[in-house]
Write a protein that holds these residues in place. Structure first.
Motif, PDB file in Angstrom:
ATOM      1  N   GLY A 193      15.074   9.765  -7.796  1.00  0.00           N
ATOM      2  CA  GLY A 193      13.659   9.562  -7.547  1.00  0.00           C
ATOM      3  C   GLY A 193      13.316   8.179  -7.022  1.00  0.00           C
ATOM      4  O   GLY A 193      12.156   7.878  -6.766  1.00  0.00           O
ATOM      5  N   GLY A 194      14.332   7.321  -6.874  1.00  0.00           N
ATOM      6  CA  GLY A 194      14.108   5.950  -6.422  1.00  0.00           C
ATOM      7  C   GLY A 194      13.725   5.867  -4.956  1.00  0.00           C
ATOM      8  O   GLY A 194      13.927   6.804  -4.181  1.00  0.00           O
ATOM      9  N   ARG A 195      13.174   4.739  -4.603  1.00  0.00           N
ATOM     10  CA  ARG A 195      12.681   4.506  -3.242  1.00  0.00           C
ATOM     11  C   ARG A 195      13.332   3.269  -2.622  1.00  0.00           C
ATOM     12  O   ARG A 195      13.621   2.297  -3.316  1.00  0.00           O
ATOM     13  CB  ARG A 195      11.173   4.259  -3.266  1.00  0.00           C
ATOM     14  CG  ARG A 195      10.343   5.455  -3.612  1.00  0.00           C
ATOM     15  CD  ARG A 195       8.902   5.047  -3.764  1.00  0.00           C
ATOM     16  NE  ARG A 195       7.999   6.167  -3.501  1.00  0.00           N
ATOM     17  CZ  ARG A 195       6.690   6.100  -3.618  1.00  0.00           C
ATOM     18  NH1 ARG A 195       6.104   4.962  -3.957  1.00  0.00           N
ATOM     19  NH2 ARG A 195       5.937   7.153  -3.361  1.00  0.00           N
ATOM     20  N   VAL A 196      13.480   3.352  -1.307  1.00  0.00           N
ATOM     21  CA  VAL A 196      13.924   2.208  -0.512  1.00  0.00           C
ATOM     22  C   VAL A 196      12.888   2.017   0.585  1.00  0.00           C
ATOM     23  O   VAL A 196      12.529   2.977   1.268  1.00  0.00           O
ATOM     24  CB  VAL A 196      15.309   2.462   0.130  1.00  0.00           C
ATOM     25  CG1 VAL A 196      15.750   1.253   0.951  1.00  0.00           C
ATOM     26  CG2 VAL A 196      16.346   2.823  -0.928  1.00  0.00           C
ATOM     27  N   ARG A 205       5.739   4.148   9.404  1.00  0.00           N
ATOM     28  CA  ARG A 205       4.581   3.562  10.080  1.00  0.00           C
ATOM     29  C   ARG A 205       5.086   2.560  11.107  1.00  0.00           C
ATOM     30  O   ARG A 205       5.986   1.779  10.822  1.00  0.00           O
ATOM     31  CB  ARG A 205       3.660   2.872   9.083  1.00  0.00           C
ATOM     32  CG  ARG A 205       3.049   3.837   8.086  1.00  0.00           C
ATOM     33  CD  ARG A 205       2.069   3.154   7.180  1.00  0.00           C
ATOM     34  NE  ARG A 205       1.619   4.075   6.142  1.00  0.00           N
ATOM     35  CZ  ARG A 205       0.883   3.708   5.114  1.00  0.00           C
ATOM     36  NH1 ARG A 205       0.493   2.450   4.976  1.00  0.00           N
ATOM     37  NH2 ARG A 205       0.511   4.586   4.209  1.00  0.00           N
ATOM     38  N   ARG A 206       4.487   2.610  12.269  1.00  0.00           N
ATOM     39  CA  ARG A 206       4.899   1.729  13.352  1.00  0.00           C
ATOM     40  C   ARG A 206       3.697   0.933  13.842  1.00  0.00           C
ATOM     41  O   ARG A 206       2.627   1.479  14.055  1.00  0.00           O
ATOM     42  CB  ARG A 206       5.484   2.556  14.489  1.00  0.00           C
ATOM     43  CG  ARG A 206       6.080   1.729  15.581  1.00  0.00           C
ATOM     44  CD  ARG A 206       6.778   2.621  16.613  1.00  0.00           C
ATOM     45  NE  ARG A 206       7.549   1.810  17.504  1.00  0.00           N
ATOM     46  CZ  ARG A 206       8.800   1.431  17.304  1.00  0.00           C
ATOM     47  NH1 ARG A 206       9.439   1.823  16.224  1.00  0.00           N
ATOM     48  NH2 ARG A 206       9.423   0.676  18.173  1.00  0.00           N
ATOM     49  N   HIS A 207       3.912  -0.360  14.011  1.00  0.00           N
ATOM     50  CA  HIS A 207       2.894  -1.263  14.535  1.00  0.00           C
ATOM     51  C   HIS A 207       3.474  -1.968  15.756  1.00  0.00           C
ATOM     52  O   HIS A 207       4.656  -1.838  16.046  1.00  0.00           O
ATOM     53  CB  HIS A 207       2.476  -2.266  13.456  1.00  0.00           C
ATOM     54  CG  HIS A 207       1.872  -1.601  12.266  1.00  0.00           C
ATOM     55  ND1 HIS A 207       0.534  -1.315  12.183  1.00  0.00           N
ATOM     56  CD2 HIS A 207       2.433  -1.124  11.122  1.00  0.00           C
ATOM     57  CE1 HIS A 207       0.289  -0.696  11.036  1.00  0.00           C
ATOM     58  NE2 HIS A 207       1.423  -0.573  10.381  1.00  0.00           N
ATOM     59  N   SER A 230       0.831  -1.220   0.000  1.00  0.00           N
ATOM     60  CA  SER A 230       0.000   0.000   0.000  1.00  0.00           C
ATOM     61  C   SER A 230       0.859   1.260   0.000  1.00  0.00           C
ATOM     62  O   SER A 230       0.460   2.279  -0.556  1.00  0.00           O
ATOM     63  CB  SER A 230      -0.963   0.006   1.186  1.00  0.00           C
ATOM     64  OG  SER A 230      -0.299   0.338   2.396  1.00  0.00           O
ATOM     65  N   ILE A 231       2.032   1.186   0.590  1.00  0.00           N
ATOM     66  CA  ILE A 231       2.905   2.366   0.669  1.00  0.00           C
ATOM     67  C   ILE A 231       3.604   2.654  -0.658  1.00  0.00           C
ATOM     68  O   ILE A 231       3.869   3.803  -0.977  1.00  0.00           O
ATOM     69  CB  ILE A 231       3.938   2.182   1.808  1.00  0.00           C
ATOM     70  CG1 ILE A 231       3.223   2.172   3.163  1.00  0.00           C
ATOM     71  CG2 ILE A 231       5.008   3.266   1.777  1.00  0.00           C
ATOM     72  CD1 ILE A 231       4.110   1.809   4.328  1.00  0.00           C
ATOM     73  N   ILE A 232       3.876   1.619  -1.441  1.00  0.00           N
ATOM     74  CA  ILE A 232       4.670   1.813  -2.658  1.00  0.00           C
ATOM     75  C   ILE A 232       3.892   1.648  -3.956  1.00  0.00           C
ATOM     76  O   ILE A 232       4.443   1.874  -5.037  1.00  0.00           O
ATOM     77  CB  ILE A 232       5.889   0.863  -2.684  1.00  0.00           C
ATOM     78  CG1 ILE A 232       5.437  -0.598  -2.647  1.00  0.00           C
ATOM     79  CG2 ILE A 232       6.853   1.192  -1.543  1.00  0.00           C
ATOM     80  CD1 ILE A 232       6.550  -1.596  -2.896  1.00  0.00           C
ATOM     81  N   SER A 233       2.626   1.287  -3.887  1.00  0.00           N
ATOM     82  CA  SER A 233       1.884   0.949  -5.111  1.00  0.00           C
ATOM     83  C   SER A 233       1.304   2.162  -5.837  1.00  0.00           C
ATOM     84  O   SER A 233       0.536   1.997  -6.783  1.00  0.00           O
ATOM     85  CB  SER A 233       0.762  -0.046  -4.792  1.00  0.00           C
ATOM     86  OG  SER A 233      -0.161   0.544  -3.899  1.00  0.00           O
TER      87      SER A 233
END
Length: 193
Positions: free
Chosen positions: A140-143, A177-179, A39-42
């Protein structure tokens, strides 16, 4: 050097005795964590995706469809056989046996996934891994980092491993995000900031 208790032989033996030692296929924890990760990267499509520590490829089946080309890495060849089978119908998906950070794939990636792997590494290797990531992360890449928070018997707790990586790879923090059981950190190579 990695703690010898978590070297290739350790993982080879682990998978030889149980092909799904963390219950990736059946765990509610894993399903919820995968759904949140995706959900975070889509929100975008990626040209070249890389998943470090892909295991049997269950998360890979969710990540690879977001990418034009996808590479999954694992320290042991044992789970990669199943990962290849799980992702056989997804185009431009491949898997290789590599021990990071000592071995690292060539090329540039605009998505790098480090899900539940950092806390297996001592601090010096997290620094080396961050250097590898910084060298190959596209503009612009993500990790995305995912760390279990109960890793007390491993080389270091998940929080400490995540914070070490974030310090060694000073990129823009796009989301955190922390769970109760895990944390997710999304960082970006946003050169405009």
């Amino acid at each position: 050097m990695t703690d010898p208790s978590y070297d290739r032989a350790y993982f080879d033996n682990l998978y030889a005795s149980d092909p799904d030692p963390w219950r990736f296929r059946s765990s509610d924890y894993e399903r919820a964590k995968y759904a949140e990760t995706i959900s975070i990267i889509s929100d975008r499509r990626y040209r070249n995706g890389l998943e470090v520590g892909c295991s049997i490829g269950i998360l890979s089946t969710c990540l690879a469809p977001l990418c034009d080309s996808f590479l999954g890495l694992d320290i042991s060849e044992h789970p990669l056989k199943e990962a290849r089978a799980n992702c056989a119908a997804i185009p431009a998906t491949r898997f290789e046996c590599m021990r990071v950070p000592d071995q690292w794939p060539a090329g540039q990636f605009d998505l790098i996934v480090l899900s539940e792997v950092l806390y297996f590494l001592p601090a010096s290797e997290i620094d080396a891994l961050a250097a590898c990531v910084l060298k190959c992360l596209a503009p612009g890449g993500r990790v995305i980092l995912v760390n279990w928070l109960g890793a007390d018997e491993l080389p270091q707790p998940g929080d400490l491993a995540a914070e070490r990586f974030l310090s060694a790879a000073p990129l823009f923090i796009a989301a955190q995000r922390r769970h109760a059981l895990y944390r997710i950190d999304l960082i970006e190579n946003d050169q405009a900031r």
